[in-house]
Motif scaffolding. Structure first.
Motif, PDB file in Angstrom:
ATOM      1  N   GLY A  50       0.606  -0.927   0.018  1.00  0.00           N
ATOM      2  CA  GLY A  50      -0.548  -0.135  -0.483  1.00  0.00           C
ATOM      3  C   GLY A  50       1.016   1.008  -0.352  1.00  0.00           C
ATOM      4  O   GLY A  50       2.146   1.120   0.296  1.00  0.00           O
ATOM      5  N   SER A  51       0.460   2.981  -0.285  1.00  0.00           N
ATOM      6  CA  SER A  51       0.824   3.793   0.202  1.00  0.00           C
ATOM      7  C   SER A  51       0.703   4.629   0.875  1.00  0.00           C
ATOM      8  O   SER A  51      -0.178   4.531   2.250  1.00  0.00           O
ATOM      9  N   GLN A  55      -9.580  10.816   3.325  1.00  0.00           N
ATOM     10  CA  GLN A  55      -9.633   8.781   3.239  1.00  0.00           C
ATOM     11  C   GLN A  55     -11.740   9.373   2.790  1.00  0.00           C
ATOM     12  O   GLN A  55     -11.801   8.338   1.703  1.00  0.00           O
ATOM     13  N   GLU A  56     -11.921  11.009   2.263  1.00  0.00           N
ATOM     14  CA  GLU A  56     -13.514  10.590   1.606  1.00  0.00           C
ATOM     15  C   GLU A  56     -13.557  10.853   0.622  1.00  0.00           C
ATOM     16  O   GLU A  56     -14.413  10.125  -0.327  1.00  0.00           O
ATOM     17  N   PRO A  59     -10.388   2.122  -0.329  1.00  0.00           N
ATOM     18  CA  PRO A  59     -10.160   2.529   1.396  1.00  0.00           C
ATOM     19  C   PRO A  59      -8.910   3.179   1.603  1.00  0.00           C
ATOM     20  O   PRO A  59      -7.577   2.274   0.958  1.00  0.00           O
ATOM     21  N   ILE A  60      -8.812   3.959   2.868  1.00  0.00           N
ATOM     22  CA  ILE A  60      -7.127   4.456   3.341  1.00  0.00           C
ATOM     23  C   ILE A  60      -7.296   4.369   4.773  1.00  0.00           C
ATOM     24  O   ILE A  60      -8.388   4.833   5.602  1.00  0.00           O
ATOM     25  N   GLN A  61      -6.190   3.804   5.393  1.00  0.00           N
ATOM     26  CA  GLN A  61      -6.292   3.945   6.651  1.00  0.00           C
ATOM     27  C   GLN A  61      -6.258   4.893   8.303  1.00  0.00           C
ATOM     28  O   GLN A  61      -4.638   5.534   6.823  1.00  0.00           O
ATOM     29  N   CYS A  62      -6.427   5.282   8.957  1.00  0.00           N
ATOM     30  CA  CYS A  62      -5.709   6.718   9.210  1.00  0.00           C
ATOM     31  C   CYS A  62      -5.586   6.335  10.344  1.00  0.00           C
ATOM     32  O   CYS A  62      -6.122   5.381  11.736  1.00  0.00           O
ATOM     33  N   ILE A  63      -3.768   6.662  11.010  1.00  0.00           N
ATOM     34  CA  ILE A  63      -3.166   6.537  11.948  1.00  0.00           C
ATOM     35  C   ILE A  63      -2.731   7.584  11.930  1.00  0.00           C
ATOM     36  O   ILE A  63      -2.018   8.647  11.275  1.00  0.00           O
TER      37      ILE A  63
END
Length: 215
Positions: A3-4, A24-25, A30-34
């Motif tokens: 993933g990027s 994210q929107e 899909p992209i996970q927030c950390i």
């Protein structure tokens, strides 16, 4: 396929969290927030110090220190270890094929160097999130649980040693437009990337994917 990673760096109240949510929107995948806040809040309460003295648990974790009208953030040995773990967790997500957007503030040169090592071999879009100081101070005063002067204490410092693939001024750019700009750069990331240039300048390199394969 790995993933990027989109790494957002800026001072407190610069608008990183809002921008991360907008990314994210807007992202077609899909992209996970950390976020640093996730890991800070996961530390034991006694290690989240308020003007703790040396040797106390609060000084070993994340210590909030009022000083000369400003509020400084200092990480002790426990806090630094947690941050190192966070960066390697980010790499693990990407190695597992998950896209990630990271909400962080690089308070020390050593933090940047560790990111360069932990995320080597992975695609990183490095984003500078900026805002004029008056707006930052106004946001800080309006947010519950924020200490006055925190953002001003590291307003310049957080960007020292950094160079970016793209910068977003959240005072003049809406979250939606900022997200579009960042995603456009991710889709056509210029080479060498900001992390490539920083590694060439600072001499830091290892392959995170190989490290996880060998673990």
């Amino acid at each position: 396929m790995a993933g990027s990673i989109i790494l957002l760096n800026g001072c407190s109240s610069a608008g990183k969290t809002t921008l991360a949510q907008a990314i994210q929107e807007a992202s077609p995948q899909p992209i996970q927030c950390i976020a640093l806040d996730h890991f800070r809040d996961g530390m034991p309460g006694k290690y989240r110090g308020m003007n703790s003295s040396p040797g106390e648990p609060g000084a070993r974790g994340l210590n909030v220190i009022p000083r000369d009208g400003r509020t400084e953030l200092q990480f002790g040995d426990v806090g630094v270890a947690v941050l190192r773990g966070m960066r390697r967790a980010i790499a693990a997500f990407a190695v597992s094929g998950v896209d990630v957007v990271v909400d962080d503030l690089l308070l020390e040169r050593a933090f940047l160097l560790d990111y360069l090592a932990a995320l080597a071999g992975l695609e990183v879009v490095f984003v500078g999130v900026r805002c004029d100081l008056d707006t930052v101070n106004l946001r800080e005063r309006s947010r519950p649980g924020r200490f006055p002067g925190t953002a001003a204490a590291h307003y310049v410092r957080v960007h020292e040693h950094c160079e970016y693939d793209v910068e977003v001024d959240t005072a003049t750019c809406s979250p939606r437009e900022g997200a579009r700009r960042v995603i456009a750069v991710r889709q056509a990331l210029p080479r060498p990337t900001a992390f490539d240039r920083l590694r060439m300048r600072l001499g830091t390199h290892m392959d995170a994917r190989a490290a996880f394969r060998d673990a």
